[in-house]
Structure formats: structure tokens, C-alpha cells
Design an enzyme around this catalytic site. Structure first.
Site, short mmCIF file in Angstrom:
data_model
loop_
_atom_site.label_atom_id
_atom_site.label_comp_id
_atom_site.label_asym_id
_atom_site.label_seq_id
_atom_site.Cartn_x
_atom_site.Cartn_y
_atom_site.Cartn_z
N ASP A 36 2.09 -5.85 9.43
CA ASP A 36 2.41 -4.76 10.35
C ASP A 36 2.52 -5.28 11.79
OD1 ASP A 36 3.01 -2.29 9.29
OD2 ASP A 36 0.91 -1.70 9.00
N GLN B 293 -2.42 1.44 5.14
CA GLN B 293 -1.59 2.59 5.45
C GLN B 293 -2.35 3.55 6.38
OE1 GLN B 293 1.71 2.99 4.37
NE2 GLN B 293 1.71 4.70 5.82
N LYS C 171 7.33 1.58 -0.36
CA LYS C 171 7.12 0.15 -0.08
C LYS C 171 6.99 -0.60 -1.41
CE LYS C 171 5.06 1.21 4.33
NZ LYS C 171 3.88 1.55 5.12
#
Ligand code: NAD
Length: 288
Positions: free
Chosen positions: A123, A98, A54
Site C-alpha cells: 500500500d 484492509q 483484489k
């Protein structure tokens, strides 16, 4: 007849290019460089690979990337305080924690994720964004299902009026996929572990999405001839061998189009994350 193979790298490149153009224009028109903060707790090797990936993609596209590495021993309170700090930071437009979190705090994952400002929730997991997706308001949408829709559009595959079937009802893939396909006027059925006569349902699908996490579960006899098969599954069956939820070698003979694993949907997810950082920045600046 062999199916058209939908390679993720081709579509991911197009999604990233369109994000790059928007990032440039945010810089030139508004003097804003979008920023993403990724919080990683502990030393999970798979998570470290994902976070590196990422970060690398952010750098490639001109997004300011901050990796916030927190020790394995971090408490729920430590994480909530860090998220509050990032929520208040004007240079951070997107925040991502994460997953999975270490075992000691895993039970608090929902509370921790829900602390993220919905406008920075790249997200798309926050209940505010889930609610907006369901009601059809502009929202930050989970990257994997959003990437699948982008891929269909880029591949010129029509969704409107199609019969779509999703196998899997998770919050990350199955449920958002239902709303995204329905919003694009498909007629959608969601199957799950309690569905009876699964193959009878999946054989109706003109668009079949497999997101169950069961290696090669979807066999050729479960697929309608000419169907578009999107394989979201990532299953490690040996140290260096990944397979999807679809038996690719058999399915490719009957499907009209199909995504491979690896090399399919997985590559779209990071690209869509970059788009979500752009979307979050625009939502915060109140521009469309
Ligand atoms: P999950 O475990 O949360 O959900 C799995 C779903 O599949 C459940 O709703 C369950 O009811 C259904 N299911 C399980 N066995 C079934 C069966 N025998 N028949 C019918 N339905 C069944 O999983 P998830 O997080 O949605 O992930 C699904 C798969 O997608 C996994 O392999 C995961 O690794 C992969 N994934 C890939 C990406 C990506 O970037 N490509 C992103 C997220 C998830």
C-alpha cells in the site's frame, strides 16, 4: 469542444498485462511466484467487496493470493502477531491490511500498518516508503496516485514542465501525488480545505487532480480550458449512484481530457496493487 475521456478500464488492462508479463518472468527466471496476503478484520461489506476484487485480480494474473479473515473482536495484539507471522513468511511478498479497521481498534491503525515490513508494504503507507518517495529512492508507492501517473504516461500526456494543481492533501492521495508529479518535473501546488480563492489556483492547472471527497465540487469555471482533469473522488450520493469530485457533464465541455466516475481512476488502483506486488517481490529478490 468535448474532452477526451480517459476510461480507467483501458489503462487498467494495460497495467495488468505488464504485471502479468513480469509475473511470468519471475516464475520462469527465478522460480518465484509472487504472493499477496490481504488481512481483513470484521464484516464491513464494502471492505469485503474490495478484498474479493483484489483476490480475483491476483488469481487472474497468477499471483498467490491469501485472504486472512480475522474476527471483528480481534485485538491490536492479534493483528500485530498476524503481521509478524506474514512478515516472516517467505511465500508472502506483499501484505495489505484492509481499512477501515473496526471501531474498537481503529485508533491503533497507524501502529498496526507500521508493523508491516517496508519491503512488503504494497500500500506504500509505511513511513520508510513515504520517506523514500520524498527523497526519490525506489519505493512502494500508494496505488491510487501511482495509477494516475501510469495512466498519464499510457495516454501519452506529458507531465514535464506542466503546471499541476492537486485539491486534497491526504497521505493516501494528495501528498504522494505531489511527490510523484514533482519527480516528473511538473510545477505543483497542493490545495486543501484552508486554501483561499481555490478557483483562482485551480484555473492555472494544466493538470488538475481532484481528491477531496466532495461530490461535484469542481465546477467548469474552476477548470482551465484544455486541462487534463483527474477525478479521484468517489462519493455515494444515493444507494446506487456514485459521483466524483468534479461536475463531469460541465467539465467535459472545457477540459482537454477527463476521467469519469465511476469508470476512471477507481479501476487503476487494483491494477497498480498488482504492479506493487511485483515491485515488492523484485525488491526482496534484489533485482530491478
Ligand atoms: P481525505 O478525506 O483524507 O482528504 C480530503 C482532502 O480534501 C483533505 O486534504 C482536505 O483538506 C481536502 N478538502 C476537503 N474539502 C475541501 C474543500 N472544500 N476545498 C479544498 N480542499 C478540501 O480523503 P482521501 O482519502 O484523500 O480521498 C479523497 C477522495 O478520493 C474520496 O472521495 C475517496 O473516496 C477517493 N479515493 C478514491 C480512490 C480510488 O481508488 N479511486 C482511492 C482513495 C481515495
Amino acid at each position: 469542444m468535448s474532452a477526451r475521456i480517459l476510461y480507467g478500464k483501458d489503462f487498467a488492462a494495460q497495467i495488468k498485462e505488464s504485471a502479468r508479463v513480469e509475473i511470468e518472468s519471475l516464475k520462469n527466471k527465478f522460480g518465484v511466484t509472487p504472493g499477496l496476503a490481504v488481512v481483513i478484520v470484521g464484516e464491513n461489506p464494502a471492505s469485503q467487496v474490495y478484498v474479493r476484487n483484489k483476490h480475483k485480480t491476483c488469481v487472474e494474473l497468477g499471483i498467490n493470493s491469501t485472504v486472512v479473515a480475522m474476527p471483528e473482536t480481534s485485538t491490536k495484539e492479534d493483528l500485530l502477531a498476524k503481521i509478524d507471522e506474514l512478515n516472516a513468511d517467505k511465500n508472502v511478498n506483499g501484505i495489505l491490511v484492509q481499512l477501515p479497521l473496526p471501531a474498537e481498534i481503529k485508533a491503533h491503525s497507524e501502529e498496526i500498518l507500521n508493523r508491516i515490513d517496508p519491503l512488503k508494504d504494497v500500500d506504500g503507507f509505511h513511513p520508510v516508503n513515504v520517506g523514500k518517495l520524498v527523497t526519490g529512492s525506489p519505493a512502494l508507492v500508494p496505488c491510487t496516485p501511482a495509477g494516475c501517473i501510469e495512466m498519464l504516461d499510457l495516454a501519452g500526456i506529458k507531465i514535464d514542465g506542466k503546471r499541476a494543481v492537486i485539491i486534497g492533501r491526504s497521505n493516501i492521495v494528495g501528498k504522494p501525488m505531489l511527490h510523484l508529479l514533482m519527480a516528473r518535473h511538473a510545477t505543483v501546488t497542493v490545495c486543501h480545505s484552508h486554501t483561499k480563492n481555490l478557483a483562482d489556483v485551480t484555473r492555472e492547472a494544466e493538470i488538475l487532480v481532484a481528491a477531496m471527497g466532495r461530490p461535484k465540487f469542481v465546477t467548469a469555471d474552476m477548470i482551465r480550458e484544455g486541462a487534463v482533469v483527474i477525478d479521484v473522488g468517489i462519493n455515494r450520493i444515493a444507494p446506487k449512484k456514485l459521483v466524483g469530485d468534479v461536475d463531469f457533464d460541465a467539465a467535459v465541455e472545457i477540459a482537454g481530457a477527463i476521467t469519469p466516475v465511476p469508470g476512471g481512476v477507481g479501476l487503476l488502483t487494483v491494477a497498480m496493487l498488482m504492479k506493487n506486488v511485483v515491485t515488492a517481490t523484485k525488491l526482496q529478490l534484489k533485482i530491478s
